[in-house]
Design a protein around this motif. Structure first.
Motif, PDB file in Angstrom:
ATOM      1  N   LEU A 211       0.934  -1.489   0.425  1.00 19.21           N
ATOM      2  CA  LEU A 211      -0.338  -0.093   0.220  1.00 19.21           C
ATOM      3  C   LEU A 211       0.969   1.206   0.069  1.00 19.21           C
ATOM      4  O   LEU A 211       0.623   1.864  -0.917  1.00 19.21           O
ATOM      5  CB  LEU A 211      -1.104  -0.325   1.073  1.00 19.21           C
ATOM      6  N   GLN A 216      -1.111  -0.984  -6.538  1.00 21.99           N
ATOM      7  CA  GLN A 216      -2.829  -0.982  -7.073  1.00 21.99           C
ATOM      8  C   GLN A 216      -3.456  -1.544  -6.016  1.00 21.99           C
ATOM      9  O   GLN A 216      -4.563  -2.125  -6.115  1.00 21.99           O
ATOM     10  CB  GLN A 216      -3.261  -0.488  -8.589  1.00 21.99           C
ATOM     11  N   ASN A 217      -2.608  -2.903  -6.118  1.00 27.03           N
ATOM     12  CA  ASN A 217      -4.330  -4.020  -5.928  1.00 27.03           C
ATOM     13  C   ASN A 217      -3.280  -4.075  -5.316  1.00 27.03           C
ATOM     14  O   ASN A 217      -3.398  -5.715  -4.674  1.00 27.03           O
ATOM     15  CB  ASN A 217      -4.129  -5.482  -7.298  1.00 27.03           C
ATOM     16  N   THR A 218      -3.736  -3.577  -3.849  1.00 26.13           N
ATOM     17  CA  THR A 218      -3.332  -4.400  -2.132  1.00 26.13           C
ATOM     18  C   THR A 218      -4.154  -5.178  -1.667  1.00 26.13           C
ATOM     19  O   THR A 218      -4.133  -6.259  -1.019  1.00 26.13           O
ATOM     20  CB  THR A 218      -3.416  -3.411  -1.560  1.00 26.13           C
ATOM     21  N   PHE A 220      -6.798  -4.526   0.340  1.00 24.33           N
ATOM     22  CA  PHE A 220      -7.569  -3.128   1.346  1.00 24.33           C
ATOM     23  C   PHE A 220      -8.836  -3.153   1.123  1.00 24.33           C
ATOM     24  O   PHE A 220      -9.320  -2.540   1.989  1.00 24.33           O
ATOM     25  CB  PHE A 220      -6.462  -2.779   1.720  1.00 24.33           C
ATOM     26  N   GLY A 221      -8.801  -3.166  -0.164  1.00 28.32           N
ATOM     27  CA  GLY A 221      -9.970  -2.609  -1.403  1.00 28.32           C
ATOM     28  C   GLY A 221     -11.164  -3.435  -0.375  1.00 28.32           C
ATOM     29  O   GLY A 221     -11.931  -3.065  -1.349  1.00 28.32           O
ATOM     30  N   GLU A 222     -11.030  -4.679  -0.187  1.00 28.75           N
ATOM     31  CA  GLU A 222     -11.976  -5.387  -0.038  1.00 28.75           C
ATOM     32  C   GLU A 222     -12.444  -5.825   0.837  1.00 28.75           C
ATOM     33  O   GLU A 222     -10.853  -6.864   1.368  1.00 28.75           O
ATOM     34  CB  GLU A 222     -11.715  -6.892  -1.323  1.00 28.75           C
TER      35      GLU A 222
END
Length: 275
Positions: A211, A216-218, A220-222
């Motif tokens: 992060l 971009q695809n860590t 943490f968004g889900e």
């Protein structure tokens, strides 16, 4: 030997860092040097390499920290020990923070070493956070959660089986190698469903690094992506420790105590003197 809590936490930091250096380092090798002409093929090994290198990372992490801190290298292991009276609860948080920080630093070093190859393979850092953190193969919370519970229960239960001198008299001599092989076996048997984190620090520390590094695809968004490798291992570790104690550890202790009492009774039985 007696050590301060700070010394123990430094050992946990360094041991976990060593674990992550080897573990994320091998994933970087396999991922960043994939053969573009043959999708799915790799130049520098594959999933077996990943399993073996993670196991060796555990082995060398134990050698690094074991004498000073016991080399938990894993908050779930610290919690499992504490839940069964083997470790003071007051040390769980400091150990866990040291482990997470060690994992973060280890991942940051690997990213620094491979930064040039990341620029070649994934210039925008759009798809390679999986080098450092785990991601689910199936949708939903429960498949990955159950996978992490089972994997970490195996890890914790088998660690206790190896370390229990009543169960394994030679465990102290070859215990680190046995624990490393446990991790290899878990990876080979359960590695694909959720990346077999089986360790909250191993996943959260490197994921936090991605992060801050701009990936971009860590995940943490889900919520389920990054919470499963934290919650699942904690539940699994406590479950594995309790099952071991109930089914193996406590029966061995009772049998050992009964044997000692019987021996003491024999030793104190008066014998007839000369007539």
């Amino acid at each position: 030997m007696k050590f301060t809590l700070l010394q123990e936490c430094i050992a946990e930091f360094l041991g976990t860092m060593v674990l992550i250096l080897f573990g994320t380092g091998v994933v970087a090798m396999v991922t960043l040097f994939a053969d573009p002409a043959t999708p799915g093929a790799v130049v520098n090994g594959g999933f077996s390499n990943i399993n073996w290198a993670w196991g060796l990372g555990v082995l060398f992490g134990i050698f690094t920290a074991g004498t000073i801190s016991g080399a938990h290298l894993n908050p779930a292991v610290s919690i499992g020990f504490a839940a069964t009276g083997r470790f003071p609860w007051s040390k769980v948080l400091p150990y866990s923070l040291a482990q997470i920080l060690g994992a973060f630093v280890g991942a940051a070093i690997v990213f620094g070493v491979y930064r040039g190859q990341f620029a070649v393979a994934d210039p925008g850092l759009a798809s390679t956070a999986g080098v450092f953190a785990t991601f689910p193969a199936l949708p939903g919370f429960w498949p990955g959660f159950f996978d992490q519970v089972v994997g970490t229960a195996l890890l914790m239960g088998l660690i206790l089986a190896v370390a229990d001198k009543l169960n394994n008299k030679e465990g102290g001599a070859w215990g680190p190698l046995a624990i490393a092989l446990i991790v290899v076996a878990i990876g080979m048997s359960f590695g694909a469903l959720h990346g077999y984190a089986i360790n909250p620090a191993r996943d959260f520390g490197p994921r936090l690094m991605t992060l801050l590094a701009g990936f971009q695809n860590t995940g943490f968004g889900e919520l389920r992506v990054w919470t499963v490798p934290i919650i699942g291992p904690i539940v699994g570790s406590v479950l594995g420790a309790l099952i071991y104690d109930y089914a193996i550890g406590k029966p061995l202790q009772r049998a050992h105590l009964a044997s000692q009492q019987a021996q003491q009774g024999m030793d104190t039985t008066p014998t007839a003197g000369p007539q």
